[in-house]
Write a protein that holds these residues in place. Structure first.
Motif, PDB file in Angstrom:
ATOM      1  N   LYS A  23       0.822  -1.206   0.000  1.00  0.00           N
ATOM      2  CA  LYS A  23       0.000   0.000   0.000  1.00  0.00           C
ATOM      3  C   LYS A  23       0.860   1.261   0.000  1.00  0.00           C
ATOM      4  O   LYS A  23       0.562   2.241  -0.698  1.00  0.00           O
ATOM      5  CB  LYS A  23      -0.934   0.000   1.206  1.00  0.00           C
ATOM      6  CG  LYS A  23      -2.056  -1.027   1.133  1.00  0.00           C
ATOM      7  CD  LYS A  23      -2.943  -0.952   2.376  1.00  0.00           C
ATOM      8  CE  LYS A  23      -4.115  -1.925   2.281  1.00  0.00           C
ATOM      9  NZ  LYS A  23      -4.969  -1.885   3.506  1.00  0.00           N
ATOM     10  N   HIS A  26       2.613   1.652  -3.402  1.00  0.00           N
ATOM     11  CA  HIS A  26       1.586   2.013  -4.375  1.00  0.00           C
ATOM     12  C   HIS A  26       1.222   3.485  -4.238  1.00  0.00           C
ATOM     13  O   HIS A  26       1.015   4.183  -5.238  1.00  0.00           O
ATOM     14  CB  HIS A  26       0.360   1.123  -4.178  1.00  0.00           C
ATOM     15  CG  HIS A  26      -0.706   1.313  -5.203  1.00  0.00           C
ATOM     16  ND1 HIS A  26      -1.727   2.231  -5.065  1.00  0.00           N
ATOM     17  CD2 HIS A  26      -0.913   0.708  -6.403  1.00  0.00           C
ATOM     18  CE1 HIS A  26      -2.521   2.174  -6.116  1.00  0.00           C
ATOM     19  NE2 HIS A  26      -2.057   1.251  -6.952  1.00  0.00           N
ATOM     20  N   LEU A  49      -6.530  -1.690  -5.054  1.00  0.00           N
ATOM     21  CA  LEU A  49      -5.440  -0.822  -5.483  1.00  0.00           C
ATOM     22  C   LEU A  49      -5.592  -0.380  -6.937  1.00  0.00           C
ATOM     23  O   LEU A  49      -5.100   0.685  -7.325  1.00  0.00           O
ATOM     24  CB  LEU A  49      -4.095  -1.521  -5.276  1.00  0.00           C
ATOM     25  CG  LEU A  49      -3.682  -1.763  -3.820  1.00  0.00           C
ATOM     26  CD1 LEU A  49      -2.356  -2.517  -3.763  1.00  0.00           C
ATOM     27  CD2 LEU A  49      -3.584  -0.458  -3.049  1.00  0.00           C
TER      28      LEU A  49
END
Length: 262
Positions: A23, A26, A49
């Motif tokens: 996360k 990203h 995502l």
């Protein structure tokens, strides 16, 4: 090395520290290839995502399973044009067991192999299969950097407790391989860093009893709490971005030194 527009392979990427890392990277513009046995969580994570994430169900104790995941990631990279910038080898397990129990029975080799095959063999197997796809990268910096490997050890690598012979062996081996790996990859401009966390919130710690958890928290100097996955992910990001971090093991432990027994 910049994180944006690079692809990062993350084993154990569907939960715990691996998920937090996925996360975080990203959020910095990375493409993330999530490798995990937990298909339901992996699929949901990749969907959440979006287009810069892919999930590949992977058993890191199987060379064939890793090969399939790496090949699938490479095929995705060819579509996106976003080169593999790093591998975060985060898949791991813990299976406590005294080397000889109260009945004078030795720890089973099945138990030892289970831990070593995932924590050590799986880490090295993923790295060796991914590296050839990183050595061909166009250098990302004036120093000729092509990528980074981030491995995950543990405080148990240095002060493992009773019942952690197999786990400490696996994590100690990961720590010890950091420098020779960095030396092997130096000619290609690829770095190797290992993070050794102590007690962190994860699926593994969720299985601990209240007594065990409280005992470990008391061994923390400051802060006296379990680490948060986001704190681990931040150090992964630093390891990627700070080029002088290479061939070293970073303890992330709140000055914790684990006692011999709980």
């Amino acid at each position: 090395m910049k994180i944006a527009d690079r692809t990062f392979i993350i084993s154990g990427g569907a939960s715990g520290l691996g998920l937090a890392t996925a996360k975080d990277l990203h959020s910095q513009g990375a493409y993330v290839s999530l490798l995990d046995l937990n298909a339901s969580s992996g699929i949901k994570t990749a969907q959440a995502l979006g287009s810069r994430a892919r999930f590949y169900e992977t058993d890191v104790s199987s060379t064939e399973s890793i090969q399939k995941a790496v090949e699938s990631t490479v095929a995705w990279v060819k579509e996106t044009g976003k080169a593999i910038g790093g591998v975060i080898a985060g898949a791991g397990v813990g299976l406590p067991g005294l080397i000889v129990d109260k009945k004078n029975e030795p720890l089973s080799m099945e138990s030892i192999d289970f831990v070593l095959n995932i924590n050590l063999r799986g880490t090295l197997d993923l790295i060796r299969q991914a590296i050839p796809h990183m050595t061909i990268n166009t250098p990302d910096t004036p120093d000729g950097e092509r990528g980074v490997i981030v491995m995950v050890a543990s405080s148990a690598a240095f002060d493992g407790q009773m019942g952690q012979v197999a786990y400490a062996a696996s994590k100690g081996a990961v720590a010890s391989v950091t420098l020779p790996l960095a030396r092997d990859l130096s000619r290609y401009g690829i770095r190797a860093v290992t993070i050794a966390p102590s007690l962190f919130e994860s699926n593994m710690t969720k299985m601990m009893s209240v007594k065990v958890r409280q005992s470990l928290e008391k061994a923390m100097e400051f802060p006296k709490r379990a680490g948060q996955p986001e704190e681990f992910a931040r150090l992964v990001r630093d390891s990627i971005e700070n080029m002088m971090l290479n061939g070293t093991v970073l303890r992330l432990d709140g000055a914790m030194r684990m006692p011999a027994r709980l």
